[in-house]
Design an enzyme around this catalytic site. Structure first.
Site, PDB file in Angstrom:
ATOM      1  N   ARG A   1       0.813  -1.237   0.000  1.00 11.78           N
ATOM      2  CA  ARG A   1       0.000   0.000   0.000  1.00 11.78           C
ATOM      3  C   ARG A   1       0.837   1.274   0.000  1.00 11.78           C
ATOM      4  NH1 ARG A   1      -2.832  -3.276   3.517  1.00 11.78           N
ATOM      5  NH2 ARG A   1      -4.641  -4.211   2.496  1.00 11.78           N
TER       6      ARG A   1
ATOM      7  N   LYS B   1       2.624  11.426 -10.968  1.00 13.33           N
ATOM      8  CA  LYS B   1       1.746  10.557 -11.777  1.00 13.33           C
ATOM      9  C   LYS B   1       2.523   9.291 -12.118  1.00 13.33           C
ATOM     10  CE  LYS B   1      -1.280  13.850 -14.094  1.00 13.33           C
ATOM     11  NZ  LYS B   1      -1.661  14.410 -15.414  1.00 13.33           N
TER      12      LYS B   1
ATOM     13  N   GLU C   1       8.312  18.624 -24.606  1.00 17.60           N
ATOM     14  CA  GLU C   1       7.691  18.955 -23.307  1.00 17.60           C
ATOM     15  C   GLU C   1       8.224  20.291 -22.782  1.00 17.60           C
ATOM     16  OE1 GLU C   1       5.192  17.226 -22.056  1.00 17.60           O
ATOM     17  OE2 GLU C   1       5.411  15.149 -22.734  1.00 17.60           O
TER      18      GLU C   1
ATOM     19  N   LYS D   1       6.462  23.341 -13.551  1.00 18.41           N
ATOM     20  CA  LYS D   1       5.669  22.163 -13.164  1.00 18.41           C
ATOM     21  C   LYS D   1       5.471  22.115 -11.655  1.00 18.41           C
ATOM     22  CE  LYS D   1       4.558  17.426 -13.880  1.00 18.41           C
ATOM     23  NZ  LYS D   1       4.670  16.207 -14.662  1.00 18.41           N
TER      24      LYS D   1
ATOM     25  N   GLU E   1      -4.954  17.217 -10.142  1.00 19.05           N
ATOM     26  CA  GLU E   1      -5.504  17.636 -11.432  1.00 19.05           C
ATOM     27  C   GLU E   1      -7.013  17.870 -11.404  1.00 19.05           C
ATOM     28  OE1 GLU E   1      -3.483  15.961 -14.891  1.00 19.05           O
ATOM     29  OE2 GLU E   1      -5.403  15.990 -15.931  1.00 19.05           O
TER      30      GLU E   1
ATOM     31  N   ARG F   1      -3.669  21.898 -13.216  1.00 19.22           N
ATOM     32  CA  ARG F   1      -2.642  20.928 -13.614  1.00 19.22           C
ATOM     33  C   ARG F   1      -2.917  20.404 -15.027  1.00 19.22           C
ATOM     34  NH1 ARG F   1       0.425  16.006 -10.410  1.00 19.22           N
ATOM     35  NH2 ARG F   1       1.575  15.303 -12.248  1.00 19.22           N
TER      36      ARG F   1
ATOM     37  N   ASN G   1      -1.218  19.199 -19.858  1.00 21.30           N
ATOM     38  CA  ASN G   1      -1.572  18.203 -20.870  1.00 21.30           C
ATOM     39  C   ASN G   1      -1.739  18.821 -22.254  1.00 21.30           C
ATOM     40  OD1 ASN G   1      -1.650  16.137 -18.930  1.00 21.30           O
ATOM     41  ND2 ASN G   1      -3.683  16.793 -18.314  1.00 21.30           N
TER      42      ASN G   1
ATOM     43  N   HIS H   1      -1.629  16.637 -25.291  1.00 18.73           N
ATOM     44  CA  HIS H   1      -1.623  15.229 -24.882  1.00 18.73           C
ATOM     45  C   HIS H   1      -2.867  14.468 -25.340  1.00 18.73           C
ATOM     46  CE1 HIS H   1       1.817  16.440 -22.594  1.00 18.73           C
ATOM     47  NE2 HIS H   1       1.945  15.281 -22.006  1.00 18.73           N
TER      48      HIS H   1
ATOM     49  N   HIS I   1      -2.276  11.362 -27.376  1.00 20.10           N
ATOM     50  CA  HIS I   1      -2.613  10.002 -26.942  1.00 20.10           C
ATOM     51  C   HIS I   1      -3.336   9.261 -28.054  1.00 20.10           C
ATOM     52  CE1 HIS I   1      -2.345  10.780 -22.315  1.00 20.10           C
ATOM     53  NE2 HIS I   1      -1.183  10.779 -22.920  1.00 20.10           N
TER      54      HIS I   1
ATOM     55  N   HIS J   1       6.306   9.413 -27.200  1.00 18.41           N
ATOM     56  CA  HIS J   1       5.321  10.243 -26.496  1.00 18.41           C
ATOM     57  C   HIS J   1       5.534  11.730 -26.824  1.00 18.41           C
ATOM     58  CE1 HIS J   1       2.711  11.574 -23.245  1.00 18.41           C
ATOM     59  NE2 HIS J   1       3.678  12.377 -22.852  1.00 18.41           N
TER      60      HIS J   1
HETATM   61  P1  NAD Z   1      11.505   6.045 -22.322  1.00 19.77           P
HETATM   62  O1  NAD Z   1      11.442   5.837 -20.881  1.00 19.77           O
HETATM   63  O2  NAD Z   1      10.976   4.970 -23.204  1.00 19.77           O
HETATM   64  O3  NAD Z   1      13.021   6.340 -22.715  1.00 19.77           O
HETATM   65  C1  NAD Z   1      13.319   6.567 -24.059  1.00 19.77           C
HETATM   66  C2  NAD Z   1      14.444   5.639 -24.554  1.00 19.77           C
HETATM   67  O4  NAD Z   1      15.680   6.160 -24.126  1.00 19.77           O
HETATM   68  C3  NAD Z   1      14.369   4.230 -24.052  1.00 19.77           C
HETATM   69  O5  NAD Z   1      14.815   3.361 -25.058  1.00 19.77           O
HETATM   70  C4  NAD Z   1      15.354   4.236 -22.894  1.00 19.77           C
HETATM   71  O6  NAD Z   1      15.869   2.965 -22.610  1.00 19.77           O
HETATM   72  C5  NAD Z   1      16.405   5.148 -23.437  1.00 19.77           C
HETATM   73  N1  NAD Z   1      17.195   5.852 -22.462  1.00 19.77           N
HETATM   74  C6  NAD Z   1      16.773   6.434 -21.308  1.00 19.77           C
HETATM   75  N2  NAD Z   1      17.755   7.136 -20.774  1.00 19.77           N
HETATM   76  C7  NAD Z   1      18.840   6.991 -21.568  1.00 19.77           C
HETATM   77  C8  NAD Z   1      20.142   7.498 -21.541  1.00 19.77           C
HETATM   78  N3  NAD Z   1      20.529   8.383 -20.627  1.00 19.77           N
HETATM   79  N4  NAD Z   1      21.003   7.111 -22.508  1.00 19.77           N
HETATM   80  C9  NAD Z   1      20.599   6.267 -23.497  1.00 19.77           C
HETATM   81  N5  NAD Z   1      19.353   5.789 -23.600  1.00 19.77           N
HETATM   82  C10 NAD Z   1      18.486   6.154 -22.640  1.00 19.77           C
HETATM   83  O7  NAD Z   1      10.747   7.387 -22.768  1.00 19.77           O
HETATM   84  P2  NAD Z   1      10.568   8.827 -22.103  1.00 19.77           P
HETATM   85  O8  NAD Z   1      10.375   9.746 -23.222  1.00 19.77           O
HETATM   86  O9  NAD Z   1      11.589   9.108 -21.094  1.00 19.77           O
HETATM   87  O10 NAD Z   1       9.190   8.674 -21.307  1.00 19.77           O
HETATM   88  C11 NAD Z   1       7.990   8.437 -21.982  1.00 19.77           C
HETATM   89  C12 NAD Z   1       7.008   7.878 -21.002  1.00 19.77           C
HETATM   90  O11 NAD Z   1       6.765   8.838 -19.973  1.00 19.77           O
HETATM   91  C13 NAD Z   1       5.665   7.553 -21.610  1.00 19.77           C
HETATM   92  O12 NAD Z   1       5.257   6.290 -21.158  1.00 19.77           O
HETATM   93  C14 NAD Z   1       4.752   8.628 -21.059  1.00 19.77           C
HETATM   94  O13 NAD Z   1       3.421   8.196 -20.938  1.00 19.77           O
HETATM   95  C15 NAD Z   1       5.375   8.900 -19.737  1.00 19.77           C
HETATM   96  N6  NAD Z   1       5.087  10.228 -19.182  1.00 19.77           N
HETATM   97  C16 NAD Z   1       4.670  10.287 -17.909  1.00 19.77           C
HETATM   98  C17 NAD Z   1       4.431  11.506 -17.330  1.00 19.77           C
HETATM   99  C18 NAD Z   1       4.049  11.595 -15.884  1.00 19.77           C
HETATM  100  O14 NAD Z   1       3.675  12.670 -15.419  1.00 19.77           O
HETATM  101  N7  NAD Z   1       4.158  10.518 -15.154  1.00 19.77           N
HETATM  102  C19 NAD Z   1       4.614  12.679 -18.071  1.00 19.77           C
HETATM  103  C20 NAD Z   1       5.054  12.576 -19.374  1.00 19.77           C
HETATM  104  C21 NAD Z   1       5.296  11.335 -19.935  1.00 19.77           C
HETATM  105  N1  GLY Z   2       2.477  15.301 -17.654  1.00 20.88           N
HETATM  106  C1  GLY Z   2       1.397  16.031 -17.111  1.00 20.88           C
HETATM  107  C2  GLY Z   2       1.322  16.017 -15.621  1.00 20.88           C
HETATM  108  O1  GLY Z   2       2.190  15.549 -14.943  1.00 20.88           O
HETATM  109  O2  GLY Z   2       0.350  16.476 -15.095  1.00 20.88           O
END
Ligand code: NAD
Ligand code: GLY
Length: 366
Positions: A123, A145, A187, A229, A239, A243, A247, A250, A254, A267
């Site tokens: 939990r 998130k 972003e 942020k 949100e 907040r 998006n 987004h 999506h 993304h």
């Molecule tokens: P990712 O985590 O897939 O990383 C992108 C690629 O880069 C992957 O192949 C990874 O292995 C590689 N990589 C990471 N760091 C590296 C480094 N330093 N050197 C070499 N390779 C490296 O993608 P991302 O763009 O970081 O994240 C996208 C994800 O984040 C999506 O799933 C999206 O939905 C999510 N997201 C979440 C939030 C949130 O608020 N939680 C906000 C925006 C996006």
């Molecule tokens: N990526 C949008 C948020 O964190 O609210």
């Protein structure tokens, strides 16, 4: 400002407040690492790409603790409940208790999954984000998130669970594939468009240094993005209101990611195109002018981000947008631009205007 001297911002959420430390070389700074990962039992969750690059350096800073490392497969297509089970298996196999800490070492996929596992395990246990992509450093690692995808939509299963700290080592961006860097830049541009006209102008003046991994430019971009942020999340953690501004692009994005299949469009790339569609709709509604839309398109072009949509058809795009979490009482709430540097969240727009935007982008062959 230098990319090398660490800077610390605070995200203010009462007893869940936490620091965001930004600097080049943080992974090698054992004081920073142990100062923020205080638990004795630690599970480092990473992936098969990032682990071999950075886990040993992080582990050196955690010497003296009981540390296990779990490498997940790499890719958005693995951000699933099935793969998440491996994190629970690792936590249970190591007999970790509530006082353990999960450390997410990687991009947004690793961070979202490790954070969700930490939110659910017994939990809720502590977790620390060590983001290694630009996107994760400016966005996904900050704000709590967490979650996984479902075949029916992105991030549909998740929880709010704030990390104890975010440690952003800018030096890790040097190994990031350029396409991923550009996706993170989308972003950064988002923050300028929805919240800060001066930052937008700064980005326009600094696209090339950012793409060339200039550490000072990156330090400023990450810090400014996190400041924006942090302020927005502190005011509206769950949100219910502003907040949702974060998006921008987004809901359109999506739809693109889901239609194309997870992993095809990054993304950040989908968000970039989504921001252009949001600008298009904002212009149709009379908020901004055609020159503003052209300015958004030109910035995305210079950042080498997509400006052309896949020909998935307006009907499918609308259907997939309807699965987004921003739908309230049947209305798709969208983030639009009242002006460049000021977003609004609204469900109050003529359906025909949205249809016109979707038709003009999704029915033209890519
Ligand atoms: P990712 O985590 O897939 O990383 C992108 C690629 O880069 C992957 O192949 C990874 O292995 C590689 N990589 C990471 N760091 C590296 C480094 N330093 N050197 C070499 N390779 C490296 O993608 P991302 O763009 O970081 O994240 C996208 C994800 O984040 C999506 O799933 C999206 O939905 C999510 N997201 C979440 C939030 C949130 O608020 N939680 C906000 C925006 C996006
Ligand atoms: N990526 C949008 C948020 O964190 O609210």
């Amino acid at each position: 400002m230098t990319g090398r001297a660490p800077q610390t911002l605070q995200i203010n959420l009462g007893d869940r407040s936490y620091p965001i430390v930004i600097g080049a070389g943080l992974l090698d700074d054992a004081d920073v690492v142990t100062g923020h990962v205080t638990a004795r039992d630690v599970l480092v969750v990473t992936n098969e790409t990032v682990g071999p690059l950075y886990a040993a350096r992080l582990l050196a800073g955690l010497a003296g603790k009981r540390v296990r490392t779990l490498e997940l497969p790499d890719g958005e297509q693995y951000k699933t409940l099935a793969v998440l089970e491996r994190v629970f298996d690792a936590l249970i196999e190591a007999r970790l208790n509530r006082d353990a800490c999960v450390v997410a070492l990687g991009g947004g996929v690793v961070g979202d999954m490790a954070g969700f596992a930490a939110a659910c395990y017994q939990r809720g246990v502590d977790f620390v984000q060590v983001p290694t992509t630009l996107l994760a450093q400016v966005d996904s690692a900050v704000g709590g998130k967490t979650g996984v995808n479902h075949p029916g939509g992105k991030n549909l299963i998740g929880a709010f669970h704030q990390p104890r700290a975010v440690l952003s080592d800018l030096g890790t961006l040097r190994t990031l594939p350029p396409r991923e860097l550009r996706a993170g830049l989308a972003e950064v541009i988002k923050y300028g468009l929805v919240d800060a006209a001066d930052f937008l102008a700064w980005i326009e003046a600094n696209v090339e240094p950012l793409l060339a991994l200039d550490m000072d430019a990156l330090a400023y971009a990450v810090r400014r993005s996190c400041e924006i942020k942090a302020r927005i999340v502190a005011a509206d953690e769950r949100e219910h209101g502003q907040r949702a501004l974060l998006n921008l692009g987004h809901t359109f994005g999506h739809a693109i990611e889901t239609a194309a299949g997870y992993g095809e469009w990054l993304h950040g790339e989908a968000v970039a195109l989504g921001m252009l569609l949001a600008a298009d709709l904002s212009q149709r509604l009379g908020y901004i002018g055609t020159t503003d839309v052209a300015r958004v398109r030109e910035l995305l072009r210079r950042a080498e981000l997509p400006t052309t949509a896949p020909a998935i058809g307006a009907a499918l795009a609308l259907d997939l947008m309807g699965m987004d979490k921003k739908v309230l009482q049947g209305r798709i709430r969208l983030v639009l631009l009242r002006q460049l540097g000021a977003g609004i969240v609204t469900g109050d727009y003529p359906a025909e205007a949205l249809q016109a935007t979707l038709r003009s982008h999704f029915e033209v062959a890519a």
